[in-house]
Design an enzyme around this catalytic site. Structure first.
Site, mmCIF file in Angstrom:
data_model
loop_
_atom_site.group_PDB
_atom_site.id
_atom_site.type_symbol
_atom_site.label_atom_id
_atom_site.label_comp_id
_atom_site.label_asym_id
_atom_site.label_seq_id
_atom_site.Cartn_x
_atom_site.Cartn_y
_atom_site.Cartn_z
ATOM 1 N N GLY A 482 0.831 -1.195 0.000
ATOM 2 C CA GLY A 482 0.000 0.000 0.000
ATOM 3 C C GLY A 482 0.866 1.246 0.000
ATOM 4 O O GLY A 482 1.107 1.832 1.063
ATOM 5 N N TYR A 483 1.321 1.629 -1.174
ATOM 6 C CA TYR A 483 2.215 2.781 -1.290
ATOM 7 C C TYR A 483 1.542 3.942 -2.028
ATOM 8 O O TYR A 483 1.370 5.028 -1.498
ATOM 9 C CB TYR A 483 3.498 2.408 -2.033
ATOM 10 C CG TYR A 483 4.389 1.400 -1.333
ATOM 11 C CD1 TYR A 483 4.185 1.029 -0.005
ATOM 12 C CD2 TYR A 483 5.453 0.810 -1.998
ATOM 13 C CE1 TYR A 483 5.008 0.110 0.633
ATOM 14 C CE2 TYR A 483 6.293 -0.104 -1.369
ATOM 15 C CZ TYR A 483 6.058 -0.455 -0.061
ATOM 16 O OH TYR A 483 6.879 -1.364 0.564
ATOM 17 N N SER A 484 1.167 3.714 -3.279
ATOM 18 C CA SER A 484 0.723 4.800 -4.150
ATOM 19 C C SER A 484 -0.609 5.406 -3.716
ATOM 20 O O SER A 484 -1.484 4.714 -3.167
ATOM 21 C CB SER A 484 0.596 4.295 -5.592
ATOM 22 O OG SER A 484 1.854 3.875 -6.091
ATOM 23 N N GLU A 598 15.117 -5.795 -3.535
ATOM 24 C CA GLU A 598 14.329 -6.577 -4.489
ATOM 25 C C GLU A 598 14.650 -6.213 -5.929
ATOM 26 O O GLU A 598 14.630 -7.064 -6.812
ATOM 27 C CB GLU A 598 12.846 -6.367 -4.212
ATOM 28 C CG GLU A 598 11.914 -7.206 -5.087
ATOM 29 C CD GLU A 598 12.056 -8.707 -4.848
ATOM 30 O OE1 GLU A 598 11.558 -9.476 -5.673
ATOM 31 O OE2 GLU A 598 12.689 -9.097 -3.849
ATOM 32 N N THR A 728 9.060 3.860 -11.450
ATOM 33 C CA THR A 728 8.985 3.998 -12.901
ATOM 34 C C THR A 728 10.386 4.057 -13.501
ATOM 35 O O THR A 728 11.358 4.441 -12.851
ATOM 36 C CB THR A 728 8.235 5.279 -13.302
ATOM 37 O OG1 THR A 728 9.033 6.412 -12.923
ATOM 38 C CG2 THR A 728 6.878 5.362 -12.639
ATOM 39 N N ASN A 729 10.480 3.698 -14.774
ATOM 40 C CA ASN A 729 11.788 3.717 -15.415
ATOM 41 C C ASN A 729 12.373 5.118 -15.500
ATOM 42 O O ASN A 729 13.594 5.289 -15.548
ATOM 43 C CB ASN A 729 11.695 3.082 -16.805
ATOM 44 C CG ASN A 729 11.703 1.559 -16.717
ATOM 45 O OD1 ASN A 729 11.565 0.985 -15.639
ATOM 46 N ND2 ASN A 729 11.891 0.910 -17.846
ATOM 47 N N GLU A 730 11.518 6.137 -15.521
ATOM 48 C CA GLU A 730 12.037 7.506 -15.513
ATOM 49 C C GLU A 730 12.727 7.806 -14.183
ATOM 50 O O GLU A 730 13.818 8.394 -14.147
ATOM 51 C CB GLU A 730 10.900 8.500 -15.762
ATOM 52 C CG GLU A 730 10.393 8.526 -17.197
ATOM 53 C CD GLU A 730 9.641 7.264 -17.590
ATOM 54 O OE1 GLU A 730 9.707 6.882 -18.771
ATOM 55 O OE2 GLU A 730 9.000 6.651 -16.704
#
Length: 745
Positions: A482-484, A598, A728-730
C-alpha cells in the site's frame, strides 16, 4: 564505470592498468591531436610489443581472448591504431604451424621485428573488401580496408578455408594507398600486381571462427572508444553550466546519459562473457560473440551519437577528442559484415533445421542441481490436468493460486534466499535465478511476498518475524503493498494517508490506489505519522494492516492487462501498535531498503519471462504453413536475431546483479539498470511478436483462433506494468544518473 576485466583473477586488470599508463604517457599527447602517421603508429607499437601484447593468442586457439579484448578496448579508449588486431589474428591463425615461414614470421612478429597487416579477402562478408587471385605464387587483386598496411612489413590474407597467403609489403608488385574513411586515416587499399606470395596451410583453423574472433576484437575496441567519449561527456555535464545550472542537472541530459550507461554495461558484460566462454572451451562463445556484434552495432553507435549531442558544438571540433572516438566506433561496428552478418548467423542457429534455441546458462553446481530439482517437482506437481485447468481460467484468476502456493510452501523454496535464522535456505543468488527461471519455464503462478518478507527480516521486531515470516514461508499469506496514492505515485514522499497514535493502537485514514495484491491477507502500508516533517519523507512510517480490519473498503478495478488492482479506503482503521515496522517516522528507510534489495532481481524476473516467451514465439516462427514458414522471411529472421541479442544482454545484466548480490546487496543503481533494460525489452518483444505473427496474435484469451490463448498480446499489455511498477523507469534513470554517474540532483 568499469572496463572489461577477466573474471576470477586480476590478470586482465593488471594488463589494463599497465597499458593505460603506457598509452596515456606515450600516445595520448600525440595521437589525439591529428591523424597519426605510420611512423608514429610503429613507434607506439614497439612500446606495446615490449609489454608482451604481440604474443597474445599464440599459446592456444582456445585461450587468451580475454586479454586480447582488454588490449583492444584500451587501444580504443586511447584512440590508438596500433596493429594489435592483425597481430592477434596472425597468432591465432598460424600458431602451432610447422611451416618454416610461419614459425619465422611469428618469432619476428612477437619480437617486434616484423609487423603484420591482416585481411580476410574474399572471405570477408563485406563484398567491397576485394579479393586476391593467385597464379604461380603471384598475387593479383585489390584488398580494401586493410588496417596499418602503411607501416607493416607483411600482409596475411585469407585465400580460402585451408590457407593463408603471406606477402612482403616491401616487395615488388605491391602498392599501399592510404584511404580516408569516416573522415579518418588509418586504412589502406593494397594493390597487388603479380606480387610474390607464400602459401601457409591452416587446416586446423576454422576461418569462420577466426573471423568471429576478429569481429569481437573490433567490438571491444569500439566499446573502449565509446566508453572513453562517454566518460568525457559525463565530466563535461558536471562542469558545463547553462541557465545558471550544470547541464547534468537537467533531466533530459540525465536520462540520455543513463541510457548510454545501460548500453555500455550491456556491451561490457557480453564481451566479458564471450571471452570467458571461449577461454573455457565452451562452444557457445560463438553465439554470444554474434550477440555482441548485433547488440553493439546499434548500441555503441547510439552512445556515440548521444555523446555528441550532449557535447554540443564543442564535440564536433576536430581539436576535441570526441570526434576520434565517434569515427572509431562507426568504423569498427560495420567491419567484417558488422551486425548484419552476425544477425544472419544468429537467425540460422535459432530458426534453421538442426539449430538450437537460447542457451542455458551455467549457474554453478548448486544452481544447476536446483534447476533440475525444481523441474522435476513441477513435472510431478504442476502438470497434466492440474495445470491445464489452471490455464483455462481467465487471466484475472491466474494471478495467484492458493493451493499451489501451499504446495510449494512445503518445499521451503519460498524462503530460498532467506537467512537460515528465519527458516530460509540461505541459497546463493545464482540458485535463486535457477528457481525463478525454472518456475517461469513451468509457467507456475506467482508465490511469496519477497519485498515484505525482506523488510521484516531487515527491520521487523523478533515478534513480527516469528508471527509473519512462517506464514509467508508456508505459502499461507500474501502481503500487498500500500504505497501509491492519487497525489503520490513515484513521489511517495508526498503521500497523505495518515496514522495517528491512540493509546496502544494506530488509527489509519486515507486512500491507496493501484494496489495489485489487494486480495492478500495483509497490506504493507506506508502512512504519514508527522505531517510537518522536513523533508517530507522523514515523517513516514510503515505498518502491517490485516485486510479484514474494520474500516477498510476495497473497490477493485480491471487493469488493461486483464488483471485487477484496487482503490482501497482506510476509514479509522485501528491496528495494534506492534504492527509498526521499524521506528516511527523511519518508514522511508524501511520502504527504500526493501525495494532496493528486491530490484536487484526484478530485472532478472522480467527478462526470464521474455526469454520464455521468445522460445514460444520461435516455435511459431519455425512451424510450417504448407511448404513455407515465417522463418523463411528475411525481415522476421532479422527481428528474431535482434531480440535474441537483447535477451542475452538482459540475462547478463541479471547475472551481474546476482554476482554483486553474492558479495552483499546489489547497488540500487545497478538493480535499476537491469530493471529499466528488461522492462523495456518486454515492451519491444511484445510489439515484435504482433508484427511477426500478425492479427491472430492480437486475438485475446478464450477467443477462437487465438494463438496460445492470447499469450502474446496479453504479454504486451502486461509489459506496461513492469515499466511503471516498483519505481517507474524515468525515476530509475534519474537514480542511475545521480548514483552511478555522479550527476547533480
Amino acid at each position: 564505470m568499469a572496463a572489461i576485466e577477466a573474471s576470477n583473477d586480476d590478470v586482465a586488470g593488471l594488463l589494463r592498468d599497465s597499458l593505460r599508463g603506457l598509452l596515456d604517457e606515450h600516445w595520448r599527447p600525440l595521437g589525439l591531436t591529428a591523424s597519426s602517421s605510420p611512423d608514429e603508429v610503429s613507434a607506439i607499437w614497439r612500446k606495446l610489443v615490449g609489454q608482451g601484447v604481440a604474443a597474445l593468442g599464440a599459446e592456444s586457439d582456445e585461450g587468451g581472448l580475454a586479454e586480447i579484448l582488454v588490449v583492444m578496448a584500451e587501444l580504443g579508449r586511447a584512440g590508438c591504431t596500433a596493429p594489435m588486431w592483425s597481430a592477434a589474428l596472425a597468432n591465432l591463425a598460424i600458431s602451432g604451424s610447422q611451416v618454416d615461414v610461419a614459425v619465422d614470421l611469428l618469432e619476428r612478429l612477437q619480437s617486434g621485428e616484423a609487423t603484420v597487416a591482416f585481411s580476410f579477402g574474399a572471405l570477408d562478408p563485406d563484398a567491397g573488401t576485394g579479393a586476391v587471385e593467385v597464379t604461380d605464387l603471384k598475387a593479383k587483386g585489390v584488398l580494401r580496408f586493410v588496417e596499418a598496411a602503411g607501416g607493416a612489413t607483411h600482409l596475411l590474407v585469407v585465400l580460402d578455408q585451408a590457407q593463408l597467403g603471406l606477402i612482403n609489403l616491401d616487395g615488388p608488385g605491391v602498392e599501399c594507398v592510404a584511404t580516408r574513411a569516416m573522415g579518418a586515416w588509418g586504412l589502406y587499399e593494397v594493390r597487388l600486381n603479380k606480387a610474390p606470395l607464400t602459401r601457409i596451410p591452416i587446416d586446423a583453423v576454422d576461418v569462420d571462427h577466426l573471423r568471429i574472433k576478429g569481429r569481437a576484437m573490433l567490438t571491444a575496441r569500439a566499446y573502449g572508444a565509446a566508453r572513453r567519449a562517454f566518460e568525457l561527456v559525463v565530466d563535461y555535464a558536471r562542469e558545463r553550466h547553462q541557465f545558471g545550472h550544470p547541464i547534468g542537472r537537467f533531466q533530459a541530459i540525465q536520462h540520455k546519459l543513463a541510457n548510454c550507461l545501460i548500453a555500455l554495461e550491456g556491451v561490457r558484460l557480453v564481451l566479458q562473457h564471450v571471452a570467458r566462454l571461449h577461454d573455457g572451451g565452451d562452444d557457445d562463445w560463438r553465439y554470444f560473440a554474434d550477440c555482441a556484434a548485433v547488440y553493439s552495432g546499434d548500441a555503441l553507435r547510439r552512445v556515440s551519437l548521444e555523446t555528441q549531442h550532449t557535447f554540443g558544438a564543442i564535440g564536433y571540433a576536430e581539436e576535441h577528442e570526441a570526434p576520434i572516438h565517434f569515427k572509431r566506433v562507426h568504423l569498427d561496428t560495420i567491419a567484417l559484415g558488422g551486425a548484419s552478418d552476425a544477425k544472419r548467423r544468429l537467425a540460422a542457429r535459432l530458426l534453421d533445421a538442426g539449430g538450437a534455441g537460447l542457451p542455458q546458462y551455467d549457474l554453478g553446481a548448486a544452481g544447476n542441481a536446483l534447476r533440475e530439482q525444481v523441474r522435476l517437482w513441477l513435472a510431478q506437481n504442476w502438470s497434466g490436468g492440474t495445470k491445464a485447468a489452471f490455464d483455462q481460467r481467465p487471466f484475472a484468476k491466474r494471478e495467484f493460486d492458493a493451493p499451489f502456493a501451499r504446495d510449494i510452501g512445503g518445499t521451503g523454496w519460498i524462503g530460498l534466499g532467506w537467512p537460515e535464522q528465519f527458516g530460509g535456505q540461505a541459497r546463493s543468488p545464482l540458485e535463486q535465478i535457477a528457481f525463478m527461471e525454472t518456475m517461469e519455464r513451468g509457467e507456475a503462478p506467482r508465490i511469496g511476498a519477497a519485498i515484505q518478507a525482506n523488510a521484516l527480516m531487515m527491520f521487523g521486531t523478533a515478534a513480527q518475524q516469528q508471527k509473519y515470516l512462517p506464514e509467508i514461508l508456508r505459502g499461507e499469506a500474501m502481503h500487498g503493498m500500500g504505497y501509491s496514492e492519487p497525489q503520490a505515485g513515484s513521489d511517495l514522499a508526498a503521500l497523505r494517508t495518515s496514522a495517528a497514535r491512540d493509546g496502544d493502537h494506530w488509527v489509519i485514514n486515507g486512500q491507496k490506489i493501484w494496489t495489485t495484491t489487494w486480495w492478500g491477507k495483509y497490506m504493507f502500508l506506508a502512512a504519514r505519522t508527522d505531517k510537518d516533517a522536513k523533508p517530507p519523507h522523514a515523517g513516514i512510517s510503515m505498518f502491517i494492516v490485516p485486510m479484514d480490519a474494520p474500516g477498510i473498503t476495497i473497490r477493485p478495478s480491471a487493469t488493461m492487462y486483464d488483471g485487477t488492482f484496487a482503490n482501497i479506503f482506510y476509514d479509522n482503521v485501528r491496528i495494534p501498535s506492534e504492527n509498526l515496522v521499524g521506528e516511527v517516522n523511519d518508514g522511508w528507510k524501511v520502504l527504500t531498503g526493501a525495494l532496493a534489495f528486491e530490484r536487484g532481481l526484478v530485472g532478472g524476473g522480467i527478462v526470464l519471462k521474455v526469454a520464455h516467451a521468445f522460445e514460444q514465439l520461435r516455435s511459431h516462427v519455425k512451424a510450417k504453413q504448407g511448404n513455407r514458414s515465417l522463418a523463411d522471411d528475411p525481415i522476421i529472421r532479422d527481428r528474431m536475431a535482434t531480440l535474441a541479442s537483447e535477451i542475452e544482454i538482459g540475462r547478463l545484466l541479471m547475472m551481474h546483479c546476482a554476482e554483486l548480490a553474492a558479495d552483499g546487496v546489489t547497488p540500487p543503481e545497478y538493480g535499476a539498470i537491469s530493471k529499466v533494460f528488461s522492462g523495456e525489452l518486454m515492451e519491444r518483444f511484445g510489439e515484435a511478436a504482433l508484427d511477426i505473427l500478425g492479427m491472430r496474435a492480437a486475438l485475446s484469451e478464450q477467443m477462437p483462433g487465438a494463438i496460445d490463448n492470447g499469450r502474446f498480446e496479453q504479454n504486451l499489455r502486461h509489459s506496461l506494468m513492469w515499466v511503471i511498477s516498483i519505481g517507474t523507469n524515468e525515476i530509475q534513470r534519474s537514480l542511475i544518473a545521480q548514483r552511478a554517474l555522479g550527476l547533480p540532483r
